[in-house]
Design a protein around this motif. Structure first.
Motif, mmCIF file in Angstrom:
data_model
loop_
_atom_site.group_PDB
_atom_site.id
_atom_site.type_symbol
_atom_site.label_atom_id
_atom_site.label_comp_id
_atom_site.label_asym_id
_atom_site.label_seq_id
_atom_site.Cartn_x
_atom_site.Cartn_y
_atom_site.Cartn_z
ATOM 1 N N GLU A 170 7.220 2.934 -2.689
ATOM 2 C CA GLU A 170 7.761 2.261 -3.873
ATOM 3 C C GLU A 170 7.746 0.746 -3.693
ATOM 4 O O GLU A 170 7.413 -0.001 -4.614
ATOM 5 N N ARG A 171 8.100 0.284 -2.503
ATOM 6 C CA ARG A 171 8.122 -1.164 -2.247
ATOM 7 C C ARG A 171 6.715 -1.752 -2.321
ATOM 8 O O ARG A 171 6.518 -2.844 -2.873
ATOM 9 N N LEU A 172 5.737 -1.054 -1.774
ATOM 10 C CA LEU A 172 4.351 -1.529 -1.850
ATOM 11 C C LEU A 172 3.876 -1.587 -3.298
ATOM 12 O O LEU A 172 3.248 -2.561 -3.725
ATOM 13 N N ARG A 231 -3.004 -6.911 4.306
ATOM 14 C CA ARG A 231 -2.177 -7.803 3.517
ATOM 15 C C ARG A 231 -3.049 -8.762 2.704
ATOM 16 O O ARG A 231 -2.774 -9.051 1.541
ATOM 17 N N GLY A 232 -4.158 -9.230 3.297
ATOM 18 C CA GLY A 232 -5.084 -10.097 2.575
ATOM 19 C C GLY A 232 -5.700 -9.405 1.376
ATOM 20 O O GLY A 232 -5.802 -9.980 0.291
ATOM 21 N N ASP A 240 -0.157 3.897 7.152
ATOM 22 C CA ASP A 240 0.921 4.517 7.914
ATOM 23 C C ASP A 240 2.195 3.689 7.813
ATOM 24 O O ASP A 240 2.185 2.534 7.377
ATOM 25 N N GLU A 241 3.294 4.279 8.240
ATOM 26 C CA GLU A 241 4.618 3.699 8.049
ATOM 27 C C GLU A 241 4.774 2.341 8.729
ATOM 28 O O GLU A 241 5.244 1.370 8.106
ATOM 29 N N GLN A 242 4.408 2.235 9.989
ATOM 30 C CA GLN A 242 4.573 0.971 10.715
ATOM 31 C C GLN A 242 3.709 -0.135 10.113
ATOM 32 O O GLN A 242 4.125 -1.292 10.018
ATOM 33 N N SER A 266 5.015 -3.656 8.428
ATOM 34 C CA SER A 266 4.517 -4.944 8.926
ATOM 35 C C SER A 266 3.919 -5.776 7.795
ATOM 36 O O SER A 266 4.076 -7.005 7.750
ATOM 37 N N ILE A 267 3.197 -5.129 6.871
ATOM 38 C CA ILE A 267 2.623 -5.830 5.735
ATOM 39 C C ILE A 267 3.725 -6.462 4.885
ATOM 40 O O ILE A 267 3.672 -7.656 4.531
ATOM 41 N N LEU A 268 4.741 -5.676 4.567
ATOM 42 C CA LEU A 268 5.836 -6.166 3.744
ATOM 43 C C LEU A 268 6.615 -7.269 4.454
ATOM 44 O O LEU A 268 7.086 -8.221 3.825
#
Length: 318
Positions: A70-72, A291-292, A305-307, A311-313
């Motif tokens: 949801e955050r992504l 992220r880019g 994956d979760e980690q 890290s992206i967020l």
């Protein structure tokens, strides 16, 4: 180390429960978001309660993944996100993501579609998990040139394998992914046959891609496309990874480097015009590149994956 089994029913029930009890969506809204009717949503919520996934909080082991999805979606304006638990062994991340990516891709394949395909280990593993079925009038287009030597990760092999699984017509880029000089690339790009393929690639309904990291042992160096000296030079130029064999920085911009002028592939700048771009990738070395891609608006659906998602967020909080 055995792979962590993901129960699709548990995942769906957890997602429905999070949307209902935490996000506050109605059953009708959940049904629309997940592509389910209200009866199915109601049963999933009942299943979540019966199995103890819902108490005061959602306690299913995939609850944190659903929250990250949801955050992504909200932060990057995505159509969808799939986040799977990170396995204890980092080497298993591509396989875990690939299993989820295969399901996500299969659910979107329809008669009459055109699908653009990239390359890489995660995509190769994903397509190995796509169930065989016959679709009508479906075409698969490789979005970049091939390797000059045999490799299981050759873009041609990836595209042809998917085409074989769904009975599709396959189109290849009859050129190397990276030429020796910019002038050679220009000569090849001017050929009508290649222009036609890249026009097909730019007009696909769905693109299925991954991203590559930028390290001394990255895929590009292992298959002989880029030297270690060039890796160092790319890092100095601000590159963090590649998509469609083009090197990008952490904001998703194509870096000014001679290698990017020798690539025979669909430009990432054309990806925002494709209706659905699915990107499957994960792991510590892929965070900046992913992220880019998200910042550059090149992705509609991410499978990671979760980690990696965390890290992206976290990068956009600093």
């Amino acid at each position: 180390m055995q792979l962590m089994a993901i129960d699709p029913e548990e995942q769906l029930a957890t997602r429905a429960a999070w949307l209902y009890f935490v996000a506050g969506l109605t059953q009708a809204q959940i049904g629309k978001k997940l592509g389910l009717n209200r009866t199915r949503v109601n049963r999933l919520l009942a299943q979540a309660r019966d199995h103890g996934l819902v108490q005061i909080n959602i306690t299913g082991r995939l609850a944190s993944c659903v929250e990250l999805e949801e955050r992504l979606r909200q932060h990057y304006g995505l159509d969808d996100a799939v986040v799977v638990p990170t396995p204890p062994d980092q080497d298993l991340i591509p396989q875990v993501i690939a299993t989820a990516a295969a399901a996500a891709l299969s659910s979107r394949l329809k008669d009459g579609m055109s699908v653009g395909v990239g390359w890489g280990r995660t995509l190769r593993l994903s397509i190995q998990s796509v169930p065989r079925r016959q679709l009508s009038h479906l075409s698969v287009v490789s979005l970049l040139g091939g390797l000059t030597r045999g490799s299981a990760m050759n873009p041609h092999e990836t595209a042809s394998h998917l085409a074989d699984l769904v009975g599709a017509q396959c189109y290849y880029v009859a050129a190397p992914a990276l030429t020796d000089t910019e002038s050679t690339r220009d000569v090849l790009a001017a050929q009508p046959m290649l222009r036609e393929i890249f026009e097909k690639g730019a007009k696909v309904d769905l693109a299925f891609l991954s991203v590559g990291e930028l390290t001394a042992s990255c895929t590009m160096t292992r298959v002989g496309l880029v030297s270690r000296a060039e890796v160092d030079d790319l890092i100095r130029a601000g590159a963090v990874g590649d998509i469609c064999a083009h090197w990008i920085d952490r904001e998703g911009r194509i870096v000014d480097h001679p290698l990017n002028k020798r690539v025979v592939a669909l430009s990432p700048e054309r990806l925002p015009d494709i209706p659905c771009v699915m990107i499957a990738s994960g792991g510590r070395t892929k965070v900046e590149a992913l992220r880019g891609v998200l910042k550059g608006g090149m992705c509609d659906v991410i499978i990671t994956d979760e980690q990696t998602a965390k890290s992206i967020l976290a990068m956009d909080k600093t």
